[in-house]
Structure formats: C-alpha cells, structure tokens
Design an enzyme around this catalytic site. Structure first.
Site, PDB file in Angstrom:
ATOM      1  N   ASP A 284       0.817  -1.219   0.000  1.00 43.32           N
ATOM      2  CA  ASP A 284       0.000   0.000   0.000  1.00 43.32           C
ATOM      3  C   ASP A 284       0.848   1.265   0.000  1.00 43.32           C
ATOM      4  O   ASP A 284       0.467   2.289   0.563  1.00 43.32           O
ATOM      5  CB  ASP A 284      -0.975   0.008   1.203  1.00 43.32           C
TER       6      ASP A 284
ATOM      7  N   GLY B 230      -4.419  -4.555  -4.550  1.00 47.82           N
ATOM      8  CA  GLY B 230      -5.436  -3.632  -5.067  1.00 47.82           C
ATOM      9  C   GLY B 230      -4.799  -2.284  -5.341  1.00 47.82           C
ATOM     10  O   GLY B 230      -4.179  -1.702  -4.465  1.00 47.82           O
ATOM     11  N   HIS B 231      -4.883  -1.841  -6.578  1.00 47.48           N
ATOM     12  CA  HIS B 231      -4.366  -0.524  -6.937  1.00 47.48           C
ATOM     13  C   HIS B 231      -5.549   0.387  -7.200  1.00 47.48           C
ATOM     14  O   HIS B 231      -6.492  -0.023  -7.882  1.00 47.48           O
ATOM     15  CB  HIS B 231      -3.620  -0.566  -8.269  1.00 47.48           C
TER      16      HIS B 231
ATOM     17  N   LYS C  66       2.093   2.074  -5.161  1.00 49.54           N
ATOM     18  CA  LYS C  66       2.873   1.631  -6.332  1.00 49.54           C
ATOM     19  C   LYS C  66       2.099   1.871  -7.626  1.00 49.54           C
ATOM     20  O   LYS C  66       2.688   2.192  -8.644  1.00 49.54           O
ATOM     21  CB  LYS C  66       3.185   0.130  -6.229  1.00 49.54           C
TER      22      LYS C  66
ATOM     23  N   GLN D  81       2.107  -6.259  -3.302  1.00 51.20           N
ATOM     24  CA  GLN D  81       2.579  -6.319  -1.904  1.00 51.20           C
ATOM     25  C   GLN D  81       3.958  -5.651  -1.797  1.00 51.20           C
ATOM     26  O   GLN D  81       4.205  -4.710  -2.534  1.00 51.20           O
ATOM     27  CB  GLN D  81       2.599  -7.750  -1.366  1.00 51.20           C
TER      28      GLN D  81
HETATM   29  P1  IMP Z   1      -2.407 -12.914   2.067  1.00 49.33           P
HETATM   30  O1  IMP Z   1      -1.508 -12.344   1.000  1.00 49.33           O
HETATM   31  O2  IMP Z   1      -3.862 -12.702   1.780  1.00 49.33           O
HETATM   32  O3  IMP Z   1      -2.073 -14.341   2.372  1.00 49.33           O
HETATM   33  O4  IMP Z   1      -2.122 -12.110   3.434  1.00 49.33           O
HETATM   34  C1  IMP Z   1      -0.876 -12.193   4.106  1.00 49.33           C
HETATM   35  C2  IMP Z   1      -0.477 -10.829   4.686  1.00 49.33           C
HETATM   36  O5  IMP Z   1      -0.180  -9.941   3.610  1.00 49.33           O
HETATM   37  C3  IMP Z   1      -1.571 -10.153   5.487  1.00 49.33           C
HETATM   38  O6  IMP Z   1      -0.968  -9.418   6.548  1.00 49.33           O
HETATM   39  C4  IMP Z   1      -2.197  -9.189   4.500  1.00 49.33           C
HETATM   40  O7  IMP Z   1      -2.821  -8.087   5.139  1.00 49.33           O
HETATM   41  C5  IMP Z   1      -0.974  -8.767   3.728  1.00 49.33           C
HETATM   42  N1  IMP Z   1      -1.282  -8.321   2.354  1.00 49.33           N
HETATM   43  C6  IMP Z   1      -1.575  -9.088   1.292  1.00 49.33           C
HETATM   44  N2  IMP Z   1      -1.760  -8.328   0.196  1.00 49.33           N
HETATM   45  C7  IMP Z   1      -1.572  -7.058   0.564  1.00 49.33           C
HETATM   46  C8  IMP Z   1      -1.591  -5.816  -0.143  1.00 49.33           C
HETATM   47  O8  IMP Z   1      -1.809  -5.735  -1.355  1.00 49.33           O
HETATM   48  N3  IMP Z   1      -1.327  -4.716   0.617  1.00 49.33           N
HETATM   49  C9  IMP Z   1      -1.039  -4.782   1.935  1.00 49.33           C
HETATM   50  N4  IMP Z   1      -0.997  -5.914   2.625  1.00 49.33           N
HETATM   51  C10 IMP Z   1      -1.260  -7.054   1.945  1.00 49.33           C
END
Ligand code: IMP
Length: 428
Positions: A13, A40-41, A16, A224
């Site tokens: 977040d 999510g962008h 990017k 991420q």
């Molecule tokens: P997962 O990717 O859904 O397995 O989540 C694993 C961790 O990554 C959690 O703490 C999520 O909140 C974090 N996470 C996954 N995708 C994002 C993103 O796009 N932005 C911020 N945090 C993310």
C-alpha cells in the site's frame, strides 16, 4: 531503461499503482510477476477512479501490452469480473496476455484460507482471505492446477479429482465444512471461465523476450512489498510469494542481467494491514491523523491500516535486498499538517543501538524505535508541480530520506491524481 522493476519497500500500500501507471506511459509491456487479488491498486485518471486487482496497470494505455506472469495466482472468476468492469469503463482488455503457467485459485483455497485463520485464533496472520496462501502451497506441493489446464478439460477434471480427494476430507473432518463437488467446480471453470480467458492465454516468457530483443521497454510490476516477502519479510506475517525484485526474474521468466533499474516505492510514512511487528507504529492521534488524511483503508478488504512514522532501518534493508537504484516517494502531502515529523533511524534492541535490520524475528518484536525529529512544512503540497516550489522543510525531509537510504529519490507524489507528482533527483 528497457527493463525496470517497481517494488514496494514497506508492507504494501505504498501507492505503487500511481507510479506504475506513470512509468507505463513510456513502456511497451507491463508484467505483473507475483501475488493475486490480495493486491489492489486505485488509479485516478481524469477524475475517473479505476480499481485494479489482477490486471497490470499498463492496461489503461492503448500502446501497452499488459501481461500476467507465471508467478501470479489467478482466481479466473475475479479476473473476468475485473476485465468486464474495465471494458464497461471503456478500457480495452483485448491486449491482455496471461501466462499458461500461472496457477489457479479455487473456491476450496479461499475456504481453507478462512478456516486456517480461524484455527490460528489470536495468532492469526490477518490474511486477505482470498485463498492466496493455500494456492501457493498447492503450487509448491505440485498439486496445483494451472491456467493452461483450462484448455484441456480431461486433464483438468483428472487433476481436480486428485486434489479434491485430499481437500474434501480435510475440510469436512478437520474443519467441519461442506465438501466441494467436482462437477460443479469443473463446470464453472471449464465452461464459463476457460472460453473467456482462452484468447488471452499465451507463452508470456516467449513474448517478453521477443519484446526485450526488439529493444522495447518492459516494466515489471510487483504487488505487496519487501516486508511481506515470504523469504525476506516479517515471517510468518507475510504473503506467500516473493514481491522482492528477484521475484520478477522467477515470476516473469527473465534473468537478473536483463534488469536495468529497480525503483523502490516508499510512502512518506508507513502503513501495515494484518498482524505482525511494526516498530514505528503510532497508536495515538497522529496515527489516526495519518489514517484519515492518507485514506488508509484497504482498496479491496476496506480494512483500516495501522500507520506509523517512516522507518529507515527497513528502507536500508529494502535497498540492499532489491538492489534499488532509486526511490519513488508517495503521499508526501499527507504529512502537510504535522510538525515536527519523526523518522525512525535505528532500533534499540536489549539496550543496543541497531541501524540494520535484526534478522531474528523476536528482536524485531522487541525493537524500540530511535527517532530523529525534523521540522514540518505546514503547507499544502498538493499543487506543487516542481521541486523549486517545495518549502525548505519538505526539501530537507526528502534529502534526509535520500541520505538515510543511500539512493536518490527520483519521483515524489503529492496527491492521488495522475499529474500530482514532482521529479526530484535525476534518474541515476
Ligand atoms: P495474504 O496475501 O492474503 O495471504 O495475506 C498475508 C499478509 O499480507 C496479510 O498481513 C495481509 O494483510 C498482507 N497483504 C496481502 N496483500 C496485501 C496488499 O496488497 N497490501 C497490503 N498488505 C497485503
């Protein structure tokens, strides 16, 4: 720069999407190399807001070929919905290429993500519950189904049968959930999703190399970020893929010698969603201010993000692990009203000052931030269009970050709009 990688340097977040979109203007190809619809962008283009989860940001330019690389995990139903939404908004998705080697997310992955989190109780990871971890786990266990399997119904049903033979008893006996019916899942994926995605399924590695050999510009878009990386992040509070720059090589199919520039996107402060250590977290009214002014709620999950001061211990680690060539600093304007502004420059761990990232997880949990204080600028930066118009305190803040990181900041965002940015230092 023919091959450029964009990575987040914090916990995601960082904004990017804004810079990927900006850079995509000069690109021929934009490739997403890992993650799934956990990302999510939000892009604001001429007053119109676009929310992208799986489709690379370059889709908004008609001259760009957007690609989803082999390292991405795809829920085809979500991808089709996203493509439909973009088409309705007048964006042409016909150029999208999807790697046949990318793995598929199934409804049982999502259910397993939810029940596994519940099982962990207060130790939960705070995942996005999109099935990302279980899908990557199946990939590593070599029982995953791939996008190319959508083109071969016989193989698809066979593989799905093998997987459900294991998943259904697990869901029913361990987690007390209903089993999934093979035909229902297979029919939806093969009859509804397969034909829609078939025209886009391609040998993305071959296409990518054809582009590079023709001297075209390629952008690798990470989702991420560094500290959510499965290997380099704050494990186990991480995602299940490799967002670091090296992940672009594996997740798209290029060697490291192809990469010319690695841009680290760094928010002027930090946010985190989900569980895990966060040394410079602010749980006071300044933290609330950052959430409110920075609109720090998840694009997809709507979860409130935890916020804190910029941490240059993390930033230096990101510079090292990703070989960052330069920084793109986002959301500087969110700090407009704060004075003084603090920056975490080191940690105190068990009475010792540490300027580099402790490798032991429990030390990161115990780390107490050591701050330097800088004056705020108390000026609205949202209309600043040139470095020369920056107030001295904002200029000093950016120079301080450059000095701490050891690499230049080339781009600085001062608002959500496509044109709200300034060019700071020249590209190295
Ligand atoms: P997962 O990717 O859904 O397995 O989540 C694993 C961790 O990554 C959690 O703490 C999520 O909140 C974090 N996470 C996954 N995708 C994002 C993103 O796009 N932005 C911020 N945090 C993310």
């Amino acid at each position: 720069m023919p091959a450029t990688v964009v990575v987040g340097t914090q916990w995601g977040d960082e904004g990017k999407g804004k810079f990927t979109d900006l850079l995509a203007r000069d690109m021929d190809v934009v490739v997403r190399y890992q993650g799934g619809h956990n990302a999510g962008h939000t892009l604001v283009v001429e007053g119109q807001t676009f929310k992208l989860q799986l489709v690379p940001s370059g889709v908004l330019y008609s001259h760009v070929t957007p690609m989803i690389g082999n390292g991405v995990v795809i829920d085809p139903r979500v991808l089709i919905e996203e493509m439909d939404r973009l088409t309705e908004a007048g964006v042409d998705c016909g150029r999208l290429k999807i790697s046949g080697n990318a793995h598929l997310i199934f409804p049982y992955h999502q259910t397993l993500d939810v029940v596994a989190e519940r099982h962990l109780g207060r130790n939960k990871l705070g995942t996005t519950k999109r099935g990302i971890g279980p899908a990557y786990a199946d990939k590593a266990a070599r029982v995953g189904l791939r996008v190319q399997d959508l083109l071969d119904p016989k193989i698809f049903r066979e593989k799905l049968g093998v997987v459900l033979h294991e998943k259904n008893p697990l869901l029913a006996k361990v987690y007390n959930r209903l089993p999934f019916d093979l035909d229902t899942v297979a029919d939806e994926y093969l009859e509804e999703c397969g034909p829609r995605l078939a025209p886009h399924i391609a040998d993305t590695v071959g296409l990518l190399h054809d582009s590079l050999e023709a001297g075209q510009n390629v952008l690798f878009e990470g989702a991420q970020a560094m500290f959510l990386d499965l290997d380099h992040g704050t494990y186990p509070f991480v995602t299940s893929s490799n967002p670091v720059a090296g992940g672009a090589c594996v997740g798209a199919g290029i060697g490291p010698r192809h990469i010319d520039r690695v841009i680290g996107v760094t928010k002027a402060y930090i946010s985190r969603v989900g569980s895990g250590p966060f040394p410079s977290e602010l749980t006071d009214e300044i933290g609330d201010h950052l959430v409110d002014v920075g609109r720090e709620y998840g694009t997809n999950t709507k979860r409130r993000r935890r916020c804190g001061w910029l941490d240059t211990v993390m930033l230096r680690q990101a510079v090292r692990v990703n070989s960052l060539s330069d920084l793109a600093i986002t959301k500087l304007d969110v700090l407009d009203a704060l004075d003084p502004i603090r920056v975490c420059v080191a940690y105190e761990v068990d009475g010792e000052r540490r300027t580099s990232m402790p490798y032991h997880q429990s030390e990161i949990h115990r780390a107490v931030p050591i701050y330097e204080e800088l004056p705020g600028w108390r000026t609205d930066l949202s209309k600043v269009g040139d470095r020369s118009e920056l107030p001295q305190a904002a200029e000093d803040y950016l120079c301080f970050i450059e000095e701490q990181a050891g690499v230049p900041a080339t781009l600085v965002g001062v608002g959500p709009g496509r044109d709200q940015f300034i060019t700071f230092s020249p590209v190295p």
